[in-house]
Design a protein around this motif. Structure first.
Motif: not given
Length: 837
Positions: A416-428
């Motif tokens: 869950l944390s990995g998906a959270y941070v990955t979405f944040f970095a990719v979309f950012g």
């Protein structure tokens, strides 16, 4: 409280003297690690599948935040592109000459205009330092003061009188009312002009010379008052000024420290009135003589900073220097027309710059720190919820080991944390956030991977100290926002202060929130520098930079991750029964150590005058002497005392219970609420520790072999411990797998369990528990206790909330089940219900 006495126990079917059989082996084989891992994984997958909306919302939260940032940024950019901020245009012509000071920032200036050098004229009351203003006219400006000191007082005072060159009335009225650039610069360079308008940080437009402003001319004596002047500046900006004479008063001070003190006090008084400093400036002529010119000029820019100006804004110091230079030339060269002219100030050329407010730069590290840390309350509340609802304890009582629980829970939170941070970095990166786009993705991945692991471990650690979801949620959110704000207000100052000891900075970063802030701060600083210089941000080689703290953060968080993991696992496995355990006082449920040290507490208060009690106690002693404890349940002097708080007396719940049961018996414990029935069950299932005494379940000691006991018992607690989002079938499948059932045997056991408690028809077994009535939940709890053919079943008031028909069906289920196991149940109902057993 009514103390449970052995005489109150009722045994049905089989009697006290029933045949006692012996079997070899200690009990059912435990489910292997892989089997438990598989069972918990399937249960969690089912649980998360039914909570997919919540999980999707959590993973998409940073994306929504970035989208919100983009939307706000678009609105701000659109507003900054409107006429109030865009380079001004008038009559089809655009440029700085048609702009306000705010608009001038976005204008192209290939040839900057020449602005006359002004001084900052203070606003002072009608009485200046005890001297009345020498102007009777109410509209006349009050005089301003200049503070003087020096080693040669006579020369210093003479230079002070020459700071303000006078113009005669005839010279003044000869000034043209319509001035062009050359004439205005020529006339204003021979006097001391000033303005009460605060200066801009850049002089593309001089705020003191915009139309309808008042230009003050400071002289030693004012023989004229006001005059209107119009014209154009060097850059073509129209001038429409009111010129007004202000008297300048030189005041002698004993030393430079006196000047400093007066400037500071004048600033404080002026700040209360929201004005500029009461003093024009201070001059310390030091050792100035006829052959040496040496001067310090003192001024105060604090008010400029307090009103939103840059701290390095120079409050029109150039004219102050020129005033002293001109006065010295006239003093040392009397009779010679010597002067030092300062005609204008000029900025550097600049290109047109579209005004833009970068929200990501404005929010900086604080925003990203908060965003990443918002997962901590989510993880912590999930762990505390299972603890508060005793769901983990329920799983443990059915044989779940701690290893599979930690592995599956940790893996889920990491995913869950990995998906959270990955979405944040990719979309950012997609929307152009420099902190993600410019810095090395490998460094970002390593930093965020280590930190989310540290954050998960921190949640496990904190969960050991909380038993309420609300309390854990509040404290975790306070930590998240508090650590972010402290990082912005405190840690950032220490990071930017190169003189601050680095070891202390490392110690502060032991707080996980501070280490996250430091890492994000370094990423944002390198991204900002890379964006400004057109270069990439932080790369691997930059980690060796002495002022770059990312390397320290990576090492510190890695070590802290491993250490906190060990501490969290240790606290999660702390022996709650051990009286001298260091962290025992932090446990929400712990035994009473004082009774272990008090010999009087070990006395047995059973009423031996009663024949059945005496005989049962005798049987227990004989069995223990013969070591005949296999295939039986033997309780020996079980006692539970709850220590009184706030000087209340201790409460004796169970006193000296001795009991021997064998396979095929159904032992019922009757008594009103508070009789000690639940306390006895809780001791037998390991929920609470006995004050003294012990019990043997098929040869396994209650004090030493609880993990093996759990594999051979089934528990129906007093309160239903169920997952609201799972179905009845999924509950039974999970607990069946924990009992080593698989394949067709598991399917058959689940079907039979649902049918036995009337949850099979109408599809009730495939509905979520949240849709069950209280009686249906109770029946499901009974089915969970009986699945897998456990050797011992404990049921704490299983018939609570059931109607008459369901209660009769329940007794039939228990009657069939007792043939293969030993059942101990409690009830506060009429004993007639036990007659059928």
């Amino acid at each position: 409280r009514v103390n449970l006495d052995p005489a109150e126990m009722v045994s049905a079917t089989g009697g006290r003297n029933g045949n006692r059989t012996r079997t070899r082996g200690r009990g059912r084989a435990l489910a292997r690690f892989c089997r438990q891992h598989h069972a918990l994984l399937l249960k969690n997958l089912a649980f998360q599948r039914r909570n997919w909306k919540t999980n999707a919302a959590i993973a998409a939260f940073p994306v929504l935040l970035c989208a919100l940032l983009v939307a706000i940024q678009a609105v701000v950019d659109r507003e900054l592109d409107r006429p109030p901020f865009r380079c001004g245009c008038e009559g089809g012509h655009c440029g700085i000459q048609h702009s306000t000071p705010i608009q001038a920032m976005s204008c192209e200036v290939p040839a900057p205009p020449r602005w006359p050098a002004l001084v900052q004229v203070p606003v002072v009351p009608a009485f200046v330092h005890g001297r009345p203003a020498r102007c009777s006219n109410a509209s006349c400006a009050a005089p301003v003061s200049v503070l003087l000191t020096g080693l040669n007082r006579g020369l210093s005072q003479s230079l002070g009188r020459g700071l303000f060159p006078d113009l005669s009335p005839s010279d003044y009225f000869l000034m043209p009312k319509t001035m062009n650039s050359s004439s205005s610069l020529d006339h204003l360079s021979r006097v001391v002009p000033g303005s009460r308008t605060l200066p801009a940080h850049e002089l593309f437009v001089e705020p003191g010379l915009v139309p309808n402003e008042t230009l003050y001319v400071i002289q030693s004596k004012c023989s004229w008052q006001k005059r209107n002047v119009s014209g154009n500046s060097d850059g073509g900006m129209p001038l429409q000024l009111d010129m007004e004479c202000v008297q300048g008063l030189p005041l002698w001070c004993a030393s430079s420290s006196v000047i400093n003190r007066r400037l500071f006090n004048g600033y404080k008084r002026a700040n209360k009135r929201r004005r500029s400093n009461e003093f024009l400036a201070g001059y310390d002529f030091l050792d100035t003589s006829k052959g040496l010119f040496h001067v310090y000029i003192l001024y105060n820019s604090s008010f400029s900073r307090d009103n939103g100006h840059h701290s390095m804004t120079v409050l029109r110091v150039a004219r102050l220097v020129n005033m002293a230079s001109t006065a010295y030339l006239k003093q040392v060269l009397p009779g010679v027309n010597a002067e030092m002219r300062l005609e204008f100030l000029k900025e550097m050329p600049k290109a047109a710059i579209k005004m833009k407010l970068d929200l990501t730069t404005l929010l900086d590290a604080l925003f990203f720190t908060w965003t990443v840390q918002l997962l901590l309350p989510v993880i912590l509340t999930y762990l505390v919820y299972e603890k508060q609802q005793n769901l983990r304890l329920m799983m443990k009582m059915h044989g779940l080991k701690d290893g599979p629980y930690w592995l599956i829970s940790y893996s889920y939170f990491l995913s869950l944390s990995g998906a959270y941070v990955t979405f944040f970095a990719v979309f950012g990166s997609l929307i152009g956030l420099d902190i993600f786009r410019l810095n090395s993705y490998v460094i970002q991945f390593l930093f965020f991977f280590i930190y989310i692991n540290l954050q998960i471990v921190l949640a496990f650690l904190l969960a050991s100290f909380f038993s309420s979801v609300k309390t854990a949620s509040v404290i975790s959110y306070i930590y998240v926002f508090g650590s972010g704000l402290l990082g912005e207000a405190l840690l950032k100052l220490f990071i930017e202060d190169t003189t601050f000891p680095r070891p202390w900075l490392v110690i502060m970063e032991l707080v996980p929130g501070f280490s996250l802030y430091r890492g994000v701060y370094e990423l944002s600083e390198y991204a900002a520098a890379g964006s400004y210089m057109g270069k990439p941000g932080m790369q691997w080689g930059d980690l060796n930079d002495p002022i770059n703290g990312m390397k320290d953060v990576l090492i510190l968080t890695s070590i802290e991750w491993i250490l906190l993991l060990l501490v969290a696992y240790f606290l999660d496995h702390r022996p709650a029964w051990h009286p001298i355990f260091l962290f025992g006082i932090l446990s929400t449920k712990h035994s009473s150590p004082s009774y272990r040290a008090n010999p009087r507490s070990r006395r047995v208060f059973a009423d031996m005058a009663k024949d059945d009690v005496f005989l049962e106690h005798k049987v227990v002693k004989r069995l223990l002497k013969e070591m005949d404890t296999r295939n039986m349940i033997i309780c020996h002097n079980l006692k539970k005392v709850y220590r009184g708080n706030n000087r209340n007396p201790d409460k004796l719940a169970v006193r000296g219970l001795s009991l021997a049961l064998h396979k095929g018996q159904c032992f019922g414990m009757l008594g009103p609420n508070g009789a000690g029935k639940s306390s006895f069950i809780n001791m037998m299932i390991g929920l609470v520790a006995p004050t003294c005494g012990t019990a043997y379940i098929h040869g396994m000691d209650l004090r030493k072999d609880m993990n093996e006991i759990y594999a051979n018992i089934g528990v129906c607690p007093q309160h239903d411990l169920l997952w609201e989002t799972l179905t009845g079938r999924e509950h039974l499948q999970f607990y069946g797998r924990m009992k080593n059932l698989s394949g067709a045997a598991l399917v058959k056991a689940v079907e039979e369990s649902l049918k036995s408690v009337n949850l099979f028809h109408c599809g009730f077994g495939d509905k979520s528990v949240s849709k069950y009535s209280g009686g249906m939940k109770r029946r499901l709890s009974v089915a969970i206790a009986l699945i897998g053919n456990p050797k011992v079943v404990y049921m704490d008031e299983p018939s609570t909330g059931l109607d008459t028909i369901s209660r009769n069906d329940l007794w039939n289920v228990i009657k069939r089940a007792k043939k293969e196991c030993t059942i101990i149940l409690t009830s506060n109902e009429c004993p007639s219900y036990f007659s059928a057993l």
